[in-house]
Design a protein around this motif. Structure first.
Motif, short mmCIF file in Angstrom:
data_model
loop_
_atom_site.label_atom_id
_atom_site.label_comp_id
_atom_site.label_asym_id
_atom_site.label_seq_id
_atom_site.Cartn_x
_atom_site.Cartn_y
_atom_site.Cartn_z
N UNK A 112 48.31 -15.59 -19.51
CA UNK A 112 48.27 -16.87 -18.78
C UNK A 112 47.87 -16.63 -17.33
N UNK A 113 48.48 -15.61 -16.71
CA UNK A 113 48.16 -15.34 -15.31
C UNK A 113 46.71 -14.94 -15.14
N UNK A 114 46.21 -14.08 -16.07
CA UNK A 114 44.84 -13.60 -15.95
C UNK A 114 43.86 -14.75 -16.13
N UNK A 115 44.07 -15.55 -17.19
CA UNK A 115 43.17 -16.69 -17.42
C UNK A 115 43.22 -17.64 -16.23
N UNK A 116 44.44 -17.89 -15.75
CA UNK A 116 44.59 -18.78 -14.60
C UNK A 116 43.85 -18.27 -13.39
N UNK A 117 43.99 -16.98 -13.16
CA UNK A 117 43.36 -16.38 -11.97
C UNK A 117 41.84 -16.51 -12.05
N UNK A 118 41.30 -16.27 -13.26
CA UNK A 118 39.84 -16.40 -13.43
C UNK A 118 39.42 -17.84 -13.13
N UNK A 119 40.18 -18.80 -13.69
CA UNK A 119 39.84 -20.20 -13.47
C UNK A 119 39.94 -20.59 -12.01
N UNK A 120 40.98 -20.09 -11.32
CA UNK A 120 41.16 -20.41 -9.90
C UNK A 120 39.98 -19.85 -9.11
N UNK A 121 39.60 -18.60 -9.41
CA UNK A 121 38.47 -17.98 -8.71
C UNK A 121 37.20 -18.79 -8.95
N UNK A 122 37.00 -19.20 -10.21
CA UNK A 122 35.83 -20.00 -10.54
C UNK A 122 35.82 -21.28 -9.70
N UNK A 123 37.00 -21.89 -9.57
CA UNK A 123 37.08 -23.12 -8.78
C UNK A 123 36.66 -22.89 -7.34
N UNK A 124 37.09 -21.76 -6.77
CA UNK A 124 36.74 -21.50 -5.38
C UNK A 124 35.27 -21.13 -5.23
N UNK A 125 34.72 -20.43 -6.25
CA UNK A 125 33.31 -20.03 -6.16
C UNK A 125 32.40 -21.25 -6.24
N UNK A 126 32.73 -22.19 -7.12
CA UNK A 126 31.86 -23.35 -7.30
C UNK A 126 32.11 -24.44 -6.27
N UNK A 127 33.00 -24.16 -5.33
CA UNK A 127 33.27 -25.12 -4.26
C UNK A 127 32.01 -25.29 -3.42
N UNK A 128 31.59 -26.52 -3.12
CA UNK A 128 30.34 -26.69 -2.35
C UNK A 128 30.50 -26.18 -0.92
N UNK A 129 29.47 -25.54 -0.40
CA UNK A 129 29.52 -25.01 0.96
C UNK A 129 28.85 -25.93 1.96
N UNK A 130 27.88 -26.73 1.50
CA UNK A 130 27.16 -27.60 2.42
C UNK A 130 27.21 -29.05 1.95
#
Lengths: 438, 173
Positions: A15-33
């Motif tokens: 659960x922690x690993x899957x969650x961590x991957x999803x959280x990272x994905x959320x931050x990566x796809x966050x718009x920068x501009x």
């Protein structure tokens, strides 16, 4: 002694690993501009958010058709989208931390009230409150990140906004980063401190040959409840109400308290039923479960009472400065806002009213899942409208944040349960608790 | 009908409980037990069916809720939908928060009062009702077990004497 089963341990780590991957994905796809943010909204135009966005834009061009306002609006949109992964993380972190805090409050109440039925469950409660320390550190880290301007969760932390806002300037004596963090540190420290002391005294009582540890624990618990009541109220202004710094409500602290204690009791019941099903906690009988079910039922209704009292007073008076809080929630968050009332009130009311149902383990588990889902959305609708506004969704960031903290919660709680015998040895009320029958 | 009953008196609720269990084990039908206060678990020992009064109360509560909704929907929305201080009287749902206090109170009112009246009717309690206790001491400090006699007077007497009865009377009913 309880042994942490391997399957549960692996499940929590997954659960922690899957969650961590999803959280990272959320931050990566966050718009920068701003352009990226606009593209995201445009690609979502098929769903309801797109329609609302169009409405807002139409409104903006109607009243102030200036380029300056448009760019401001776009920047606002960017901030909302950038807040999404942060808010998802914050809501889930807060939810699980407040569950542990609710359990701690319930535990202190049981000790201060010298309840005769619950001492058998004290070790379960102590195990759950072990989450306070890691959970508190994570919540504090998120608050620290906010003060360090890594996100826009708290609009009053933006000095540019404050400079143009008379109301926020007036509140700056209370709402400023340093004081905010000091308060948070004192509260988390105080709660963890009581938890450590009480746990230590509880374990010492097992080996002692008199009741001094028990009496000391009683006094600490009574003292803690006073501290808790004050700190919990201020905590709810700081961590939750201040995301909407223009809005205020006097019963907000109670409302947050009701939400956390009903979730906490639900988790106590669920962990107890799990441990009993695995053959631990032999002396726990269906009367204990019945009592926990009654508390779940009663506090669900208490929560609804406060929810409605807050809503109805503001709806009835309809004062513009207060009512915007509910206008945004009803317009943009209609389903979660009213859906959670169904989950938190109608379901427990009908399912837990019958005395026989409260004795059935699977019934308590099913109702517990409904209640916990409902209260997650309770915190969701407290935080999200102020941070992401109409750009909300229950997507990767939200779900994986919940999964991550669920895994961490299970891992910490069940590891703490292995560190002490699950049944207190010579608590003065343990005999009564073993023979508790309702 | 001139049937005879046996009255066994006890001065302690624990002894009474044991006696009830013994008499039940000996397959005698206990007509009635009179106590000065509620004895926890006596109904279970006597094998009485659980009460259904909570179920009636739930149904009365539902009736109260419906009454309040129908009443206010008719008065406030259908009959004369006035603008009172800007409250939206267009549909029931729009103005519902203002009706909730009354919906709640009427639900509780119906559930409570009708349940109490049900209790009075079911247990035959009303003003000027003639008291039914066979011995005035049962309201103060004695417990009384009443068993009907079917030509087994001596057997019952010895059984009850064994259970620790402080006094055994035979009376016509």
């Amino acid at each position: 002694m309880y042994t942490f089963s391997n399957r549960l341990k692996i499940a929590s780590i997954i659960l922690m690993a899957v969650g961590l991957i999803g959280i990272t994905y959320g931050f990566i796809t966050m718009p920068g501009t701003v352009q990226e943010a606009k593209n995201i909204v445009a690609s979502n135009s098929g769903d309801h958010h797109g329609d609302e966005e169009a409405g807002v834009e139409a409104h903006a061009s109607d009243s102030h058709a200036e380029a300056g306002h448009d760019s401001k609006h776009d920047e606002h949109l960017l901030h909302k989208l950038q807040n999404k992964p942060w808010s998802a993380l914050y809501v889930a972190a807060l939810f699980f931390f407040l569950i542990a805090l609710g359990v701690l409050a319930f535990y202190a109440i049981q000790r201060a009230a010298q309840a005769g039925w619950s001492p058998l469950l004290f070790r379960v409660m102590e195990g759950i409150t072990a989450y306070l320390l890691p959970g508190g550190i994570i919540v504090f880290a998120i608050l620290l990140a906010s003060v360090a301007h890594m996100n826009h969760l708290f609009v009053w932390m933006d000095s540019e906004v404050v400079a143009n806002d008379k109301l926020l300037q007036g509140k700056a004596g209370y709402l400023n980063g340093t004081f905010f963090l000091i308060r948070a540190a004192i509260f988390i420290g105080g709660w963890v401190f009581y938890r450590t002391i009480s746990r230590k005294l509880s374990l010492a009582q097992d080996e002692a040959d008199d009741n001094t540890n028990f009496v000391k624990n009683f006094r600490w618990s009574a003292g803690f409840l006073v501290f808790y009541l004050v700190s919990e109220s201020i905590m709810s202004w700081d961590w939750i109400m201040s995301v909407d710094p223009h809005w205020f409500s006097t019963l907000f602290g109670w409302y947050v308290f009701a939400s956390m204690i009903v979730s906490g009791i639900t988790v106590i019941a669920m962990v107890t039923i799990y441990l009993k099903s695995k053959g631990y906690l032999e002396d726990v009988n269906d009367s204990h479960i019945h009592d926990l079910g009654k508390f779940m039922f009663g506090f669900s209704i208490f929560w609804t009472y406060l929810w409605f009292a807050q809503f109805m007073l503001i709806w009835y008076a309809n004062i513009p400065e207060e009512v915007t809080y509910f206008v945004t929630r009803i317009q943009d968050y209609n389903l979660p806002f009213f859906g959670m009332v169904a989950l938190n009130f109608v379901f427990p009311l009908l399912l837990l009213m019958n005395s026989d149902f409260k004795r059935m383990n699977w019934f308590i588990i099913m109702t517990g899942i409904v209640i916990l889902t409902g209260h997650y959305f309770d915190f969701y609708t407290m935080i999200m409208p102020a941070t992401v506004g109409d750009q909300w969704s229950v997507g990767v960031s939200e779900i994986s944040s919940v999964l991550f903290f669920l895994g961490l919660f299970i891992f910490v709680v069940f590891r703490a349960l292995t560190t002490a015998p699950l049944q207190p040895k010579r608590n003065p009320f343990i005999g009564e608790s073993k023979h508790f029958h309702y | 009908m001139a049937s005879k009953v046996i009255h066994a008196f006890y001065n302690d609720d624990d002894i009474l409980m044991l006696a009830v269990k013994k008499v039940k084990a000996a397959k005698h039908h206990i007509e009635e037990v009179y106590c000065p206060f509620p004895v926890h678990g006596l109904d279970k020992a006597m094998g009485l069916a659980p009460t259904r009064i909570a179920i009636t109360s739930f149904m009365y509560g539902c009736v109260g809720l419906i009454v309040s909704i129908v009443m206010m929907n008719y008065i406030m929305i259908e009959d004369w939908p006035q603008d009172i201080g800007g409250k939206p009287s267009f549909s029931y749902l729009e103005n519902m928060p203002a009706f909730v206090p009354i919906m709640f109170e009427l639900t509780v009112f119906f559930a409570a009062h009708l349940m109490v009246i049900t209790f009075y009717m079911r247990s035959r309690l009303w003003p000027f009702k003639e008291a039914e206790n066979p011995d005035v001491r049962t309201t103060d400090d004695l417990f009384l077990m009443e068993i009907e006699i079917h030509d087994n007077e001596e057997e019952l007497k010895s059984l009850l004497a064994d259970t620790g009865a402080v006094e055994i009377n035979i009376s016509e009913k």
